[in-house]
Design a protein around this motif. Structure first.
Motif, mmCIF file in Angstrom:
data_model
loop_
_atom_site.group_PDB
_atom_site.id
_atom_site.type_symbol
_atom_site.label_atom_id
_atom_site.label_comp_id
_atom_site.label_asym_id
_atom_site.label_seq_id
_atom_site.Cartn_x
_atom_site.Cartn_y
_atom_site.Cartn_z
ATOM 1 N N GLY A 14 0.823 -1.081 0.367
ATOM 2 C CA GLY A 14 -0.134 -0.152 -0.330
ATOM 3 C C GLY A 14 0.774 1.637 0.055
ATOM 4 O O GLY A 14 0.652 1.975 -0.581
ATOM 5 N N LEU A 15 2.012 0.981 0.971
ATOM 6 C CA LEU A 15 2.435 2.339 0.709
ATOM 7 C C LEU A 15 3.677 2.474 -0.902
ATOM 8 O O LEU A 15 3.602 3.650 -1.015
ATOM 9 C CB LEU A 15 3.851 2.199 1.351
ATOM 10 N N LEU A 85 -3.929 2.474 5.184
ATOM 11 C CA LEU A 85 -2.780 3.048 6.286
ATOM 12 C C LEU A 85 -1.963 2.615 5.667
ATOM 13 O O LEU A 85 -0.580 3.993 5.396
ATOM 14 C CB LEU A 85 -2.677 1.490 7.276
ATOM 15 N N GLY A 86 -1.232 1.486 3.828
ATOM 16 C CA GLY A 86 0.056 2.113 4.288
ATOM 17 C C GLY A 86 -0.060 2.928 3.412
ATOM 18 O O GLY A 86 1.442 3.392 2.852
ATOM 19 N N PHE A 87 -1.211 3.298 2.380
ATOM 20 C CA PHE A 87 -1.334 3.808 1.956
ATOM 21 C C PHE A 87 -0.754 5.318 1.843
ATOM 22 O O PHE A 87 -0.303 6.499 1.509
ATOM 23 C CB PHE A 87 -2.369 4.080 0.965
ATOM 24 N N GLY A 88 -2.282 5.870 3.020
ATOM 25 C CA GLY A 88 -2.027 6.951 3.660
ATOM 26 C C GLY A 88 -0.468 7.029 4.251
ATOM 27 O O GLY A 88 -0.042 8.785 4.145
ATOM 28 N N THR A 110 -9.139 12.163 11.289
ATOM 29 C CA THR A 110 -10.138 12.840 9.461
ATOM 30 C C THR A 110 -9.815 11.657 8.396
ATOM 31 O O THR A 110 -10.318 10.929 8.083
ATOM 32 C CB THR A 110 -9.999 14.056 9.472
ATOM 33 N N ALA A 111 -8.120 12.520 7.514
ATOM 34 C CA ALA A 111 -7.690 11.974 6.291
ATOM 35 C C ALA A 111 -7.447 10.347 7.133
ATOM 36 O O ALA A 111 -7.977 9.447 5.848
ATOM 37 C CB ALA A 111 -6.740 12.537 6.023
ATOM 38 N N VAL A 112 -7.137 10.065 8.041
ATOM 39 C CA VAL A 112 -6.487 8.154 8.290
ATOM 40 C C VAL A 112 -8.059 7.683 8.652
ATOM 41 O O VAL A 112 -8.225 6.830 7.780
ATOM 42 C CB VAL A 112 -5.526 9.172 9.055
ATOM 43 N N PRO A 113 -8.792 8.361 9.656
ATOM 44 C CA PRO A 113 -9.748 6.419 9.733
ATOM 45 C C PRO A 113 -10.587 7.577 8.161
ATOM 46 O O PRO A 113 -11.494 6.065 7.823
ATOM 47 C CB PRO A 113 -10.917 7.187 10.661
ATOM 48 N N MET A 114 -11.065 7.765 6.972
ATOM 49 C CA MET A 114 -11.356 7.779 6.103
ATOM 50 C C MET A 114 -10.958 7.078 5.133
ATOM 51 O O MET A 114 -11.746 6.472 4.750
ATOM 52 C CB MET A 114 -11.482 9.599 5.552
ATOM 53 N N ASN A 115 -9.302 7.301 5.058
ATOM 54 C CA ASN A 115 -8.656 6.017 4.176
ATOM 55 C C ASN A 115 -9.160 4.837 4.304
ATOM 56 O O ASN A 115 -8.759 3.972 3.531
ATOM 57 C CB ASN A 115 -7.593 7.085 4.075
ATOM 58 N N ALA A 116 -8.975 4.699 6.016
ATOM 59 C CA ALA A 116 -9.397 3.447 6.130
ATOM 60 C C ALA A 116 -10.409 2.933 5.737
ATOM 61 O O ALA A 116 -10.436 1.734 5.526
ATOM 62 C CB ALA A 116 -8.407 3.023 8.176
#
Length: 210
Positions: A14-15, A85-88, A110-116
């Motif tokens: 993902g990273l 999470l890896g992507f983010g 905000t962005a981290v939980p949305m991405n997850a």
């Protein structure tokens, strides 16, 4: 749940998948549109949401779902969150470099939980499609939902910034509310689904007899 090795591999892939996503954003930065609202929609959906969710899905289908530990919907949620999470992680590092730790704290809630959450939607869709006749339609449905949620969230934030720049106070309130509704609804779905799956697994587990 899930294999630690596969979780780490999913996170790292993902990273790595975030690199072409960042390249797409940089290459698209030269695009200029007359309509600010159209530019916001293009940035939110075509440049950000759709490419990012496609890249996450590619990791899930090409790696995670091929591992024995990817056995059911609960695993789909776990690996979907892991790839997100890896992507983010790369995105967050870039934002921290630009905006400092205040930006990091804001994105953490905000962005981290949305991405997850969108990653969980993808993982759940992939898991539900395994062994079914309509595998392709199930995955495409999950991809469409993830892109819609992600794009709407980003569009709301971009639109709020446009309203603020234009001095229109009403939109500054309305669009952040929309973003919060999408965020809370998406995270709530993940929590409810995980709880429901856990209860189902507990109910189906064999009971010990004495």
């Amino acid at each position: 749940r899930g294999s630690l090795g596969t979780l780490i591999g999913t996170f790292l892939l993902g990273l790595g998948a975030a690199i072409p996503a960042v390249a797409i954003v940089l290459l698209a930065s030269w695009v200029s549109l007359r309509s600010a609202w159209l530019a916001a929609a293009v940035a939110a959906f075509l440049i950000t949401a759709i490419p990012e969710e496609l890249l996450k899905l590619a990791v899930l289908l090409g790696y995670s779902a091929r591992r024995p530990s990817f056995a059911g919907p609960s695993d789909g949620l776990v690996y979907g969150i892991a790839v997100a999470l890896g992507f983010g992680a790369l995105e967050n590092a870039l934002y921290i470099a630009q905006g400092g730790w205040a930006t990091a704290i804001l994105r953490a809630v905000t962005a981290v939980p949305m991405n997850a959450a969108t990653g969980a939607v993808l993982g759940y869709a992939v898991a539900r499609s395994r062994g079914g006749r309509s595998r392709r339609s199930s995955v495409l449905r999950g991809l469409a939902i993830a892109c819609l949620l992600h794009g709407t969230y980003d569009f709301a934030l971009i639109a709020a910034a446009l309203e603020l720049e234009g001095g229109r106070s009403s939109g500054v309130v309305i669009f952040p509310i929309l973003a919060c509704v999408v965020l809370v609804g998406s995270v709530g779905w993940v929590v409810r689904t995980a709880y429901r799956l856990r209860r189902g697994e507990s109910a189906s587990a064999p009971r010990k007899t004495t």
